[in-house]
Design a protein around this motif. Structure first.
Motif, PDB file in Angstrom:
ATOM      1  N   MET A   1    -119.061 -75.843 -32.912  1.00 25.46           N
ATOM      2  CA  MET A   1    -119.802 -76.999 -32.422  1.00 25.46           C
ATOM      3  C   MET A   1    -120.935 -77.404 -33.358  1.00 25.46           C
ATOM      4  SD  MET A   1    -117.966 -77.665 -29.923  1.00 25.46           S
ATOM      5  CE  MET A   1    -118.683 -78.994 -28.968  1.00 25.46           C
TER       6      MET A   1
ATOM      7  N   GLN B   1    -121.832 -83.396 -23.838  1.00 24.84           N
ATOM      8  CA  GLN B   1    -121.433 -82.076 -24.326  1.00 24.84           C
ATOM      9  C   GLN B   1    -120.117 -81.636 -23.667  1.00 24.84           C
ATOM     10  OE1 GLN B   1    -124.837 -79.566 -24.020  1.00 24.84           O
ATOM     11  NE2 GLN B   1    -123.771 -77.900 -25.078  1.00 24.84           N
TER      12      GLN B   1
ATOM     13  N   GLU C   1    -117.321 -83.301 -25.452  1.00 27.89           N
ATOM     14  CA  GLU C   1    -117.046 -82.688 -26.762  1.00 27.89           C
ATOM     15  C   GLU C   1    -116.237 -81.401 -26.616  1.00 27.89           C
ATOM     16  OE1 GLU C   1    -119.609 -82.422 -30.368  1.00 27.89           O
ATOM     17  OE2 GLU C   1    -121.113 -83.080 -28.912  1.00 27.89           O
TER      18      GLU C   1
END
Lengths: 222, 456
Positions: free
Chosen positions: B102, B142, B145
């Motif tokens: 990430m 988030q 993602e």
């Protein structure tokens, strides 16, 4: 006959302090408990499963349950009762799963105890589909053929005779006459009425005596 | 001839174990012993059997080898590590991998996954999905993602292996990404992701659990767009599948959403019915929070469908659960519900007190929509008692709130009409209810009125 009290000496393997120590993962205490029960657990499991290997597996499973699930032990029974309760359950299930074994008891009725498989079960060879005798122990302790004594041969016959019993007779005689449990303990563990327990035990004893005589006669060594 | 002579040899032999177990009566024992002393063959038999029994004791051999013993003792520590701790360290490792990935840009991430076997991990994919779902509403960006990453990984697997394991994982990945897209308000993208998952379930074998997850999440998307006629059949199917897999918690959660969608489409009675059906599952689970949500929403649905009497029966249990797990907002919603029940049983004074307290709470919390709705309940109480002055004051207050909420033109018009009606003192309960109907429709997001949401 003065029956000696055969109960396993539980000194140091029962009681709250033992549970406490096991919860603390005390190796020494755990080893003591293992030594006190493991061989016996394997023999008892043998009353249900087809081979010594399976019986070892079941016993090992029980130790795993103890190690992982001791916190579930409520202390309502003794540790021994708890361990064997799990053992009997698992062995029974495993025995039922092991369909490869031919149920000797299906060849004979529990009433008469007659068995036609005797032909195939002499002491010198294990051709019977049932259970191998467990007196061999681990290989390092198996006696050399030269060291065989009459007594040891008799032991093998006894073990084989027990293996030839119908299931319930085999469990009862194993717990009572080999492991030295009291009739009360056996009735509780197997959920039997005292009278029924005595009937099973008596039939088993009579049958073992017969089989041992039969088997030792057939043994090529005599 | 005495009775003692009647003992035959076979009887004697049958009684040996009973004799040894001391289960014979005194008289029987005497007869037994007498026969033994008298009959030589039976004496021999007795001796043989006793020898045999004693011989069995010899089979009790302690044959635990030292090696086996140490193997067993090792279980003590092996288990300890292999259980909890090993899982923990494995999880730590996966977490580290995820953090590493990430920290790169999405393009670099893709390159890394494609070129390094290290990242081609089912565990990593599952972990990303789990994390993404947890973050959900709190961190929508988030969450998106993470689910994107999971889709990327599972797609790479898919090229090599299209077996059942991966089809389940792929269905879940696409469904959870669809959910993350919905939360980020990308309804078109969400619909596309769900479509992808759906195609997979029809073209490849897919387990019931993964399919149910997909259906339930897709239903949430339809629900958000107020397309209840589309969401309800999906929820129905998901519930059936969860029942098959035995995922009781999911059965309850899905049924709660179903009831919410039913209530929002005006079918309060069906909502109540559907919640009644899962009461047994809830009791089995004994999860207080779920139990509270089901019971509270059940009572609410009953009140909404005009069955306050039936709702009343659930009040004591709900009260108990609120004390156990309810938060401040939940407790206020419960008071609101009690107020509605009080109105239905003509206890207007009690109802008024409750509504005023609830309204004040929501005003302080800045929860305007709830203020508006509880104000309408209060309006009914005033109307019933012909308290025109209070009604007028309330109507003015509501108009301000409604404007702030930017509610629908029609609602504002209706409210304006109400105020005029009040001026000529002709306002009726029917009018208030109509207004409440407008207001419900005007809700930006389909929510369950005074109901509790499923989220913990």
């Amino acid at each position: 006959v003065a029956r000696t009290n055969l109960r396993v000496d539980l000194g140091g393997v029962e009681g709250p302090e033992v549970i406490e120590a096991l919860l603390d993962r005390d190796e020494e205490v755990f080893a003591r408990v293992v030594r006190a029960h493991h061989s016996s657990m394997v023999r008892v499991a043998m009353a249900y499963v087809a081979s010594r290997e399976s019986a070892e597996e079941v016993a090992q499973e029980v130790w795993t349950v103890l190690v992982e699930g001791l916190h579930q032990f409520q202390g309502k029974s003794t540790l021994k009762t708890w361990l064997y309760g799990i053992l009997l359950n698992r062995a029974k299930t495993k025995g039922q799963r092991e369909s490869r074994q031919i149920q000797i008891s299906s060849f004979e009725s529990e009433e008469t105890g007659r068995c036609d498989l005797l032909e195939s079960a002499s002491c010198s060879e294990v051709r019977s589909p049932g259970r191998a005798p467990w007196v061999w122990g681990n290989s390092s302790r198996a006696p050399s053929p030269e060291a065989w004594t009459l007594q040891q041969e008799l032991d093998v016959c006894r073990a084989k005779a027990i293996a030839l019993l119908p299931d319930r007779q085999r469990v009862v005689i194993t717990l009572r006459d080999i492991e030295g449990w009291s009739s009360h303990e056996v009735c509780e563990a197997l959920d039997l009425q005292p009278t029924h327990q005595r009937v099973l035990l008596h039939r088993a004893r009579v049958r073992v005596r017969e089989l041992v005589q039969e088997l030792s006669k057939r043994s090529p060594r005599r | 001839m005495t009775i003692r002579d009647c003992v035959t040899c076979s009887q004697f032999r049958d009684e040996i174990t009973e004799y040894l177990e001391e289960a014979l009566s005194r008289e029987e024992r005497e007869i037994f012993e007498e026969h033994r002393d008298r009959c030589v063959p039976c004496q021999d038999y007795f001796g043989e059997l006793a020898d045999c029994i004693e011989g069995l004791e010899r089979l009790r051999v302690d044959d635990l080898s030292p090696e086996k013993e140490s193997e067993l003792v090792a279980l003590l520590n092996k288990r300890e590590r292999s259980g909890h701790e090993r899982d923990e360290s494995r999880r730590g490792l996966i977490e580290g991998m995820l953090r590493e990935l990430m920290s790169h840009s999405p393009e670099q991430r893709m390159m890394l996954i494609e070129n390094s076997d290290r990242f081609k991990s089912v565990e990593l994919c599952e972990f990303a999905l789990e994390r993404g779902f947890e973050l959900g509403a709190r961190e929508p960006a988030q969450a998106l993602e993470l689910t994107n990453l999971a889709v990327l990984i599972v797609d790479i697997f898919w090229v090599e292996d299209q077996s059942a394991v991966f089809s389940d994982l792929r269905v879940r990945a696409y469904a959870l990404r669809g959910n993350a897209l919905r939360i980020s308000s990308d309804f078109v993208g969400a619909a596309r992701s769900f479509e992808m998952a759906r195609e997979l379930t029809s073209s490849h074998s897919c387990g019931p659990s993964a399919k149910a997850t997909m259906l339930a999440l897709q239903a949430s998307l339809h629900g958000e767009q107020l397309e209840f006629e589309r969401s309800l059949p999906l929820l129905e199917e998901a519930t059936t599948l969860y029942k098959q897999t035995g995922e009781t918690v999911e059965v309850v959660r899905t049924s709660l959403v179903k009831a919410m969608h039913l209530a929002n489409s005006g079918k309060s009675e069906s909502a109540a019915q559907s919640l009644l059906e899962i009461l047994q599952y809830v009791d089995e689970l004994a999860v207080p929070r779920l139990s509270l949500a089901v019971r509270h929403n059940l009572a609410f649905s009953l009140v909404a469908s005009g069955r306050s009497d039936a709702a009343k029966k659930h009040v004591p249990e709900i009260k108990k659960l609120h004390m156990l797990v309810g938060n401040a907002v939940d407790v206020m919603r419960f008071k609101w519900l009690e107020g509605q029940i009080a109105v239905d049983s003509d206890q207007l004074k009690e109802a008024e007190e409750l509504f005023v307290e609830v309204k004040q709470f929501f005003v302080e919390k800045g929860m305007a929509h709830d203020v508006a709705l509880v104000s309408l309940d209060l309006a009914v109480v005033y109307l019933r008692q012909q308290r025109v002055a209070e009604l007028k004051a309330l109507a003015s207050e509501m108009l301000t709130i409604f404007r702030a909420l930017r509610v629908h033109q029609e609602t504002l018009a209706a409210l304006a009409f109400c105020r005029r009606a009040l001026d000529v003192e002709r306002m009726t309960v029917g009018l208030v209810n109509e207004l409440a109907g407008y207001l419900e429709k005007a809700r930006e997001r389909a929510r369950f009125g005074v109901g509790l949401s499923v989220a913990e």
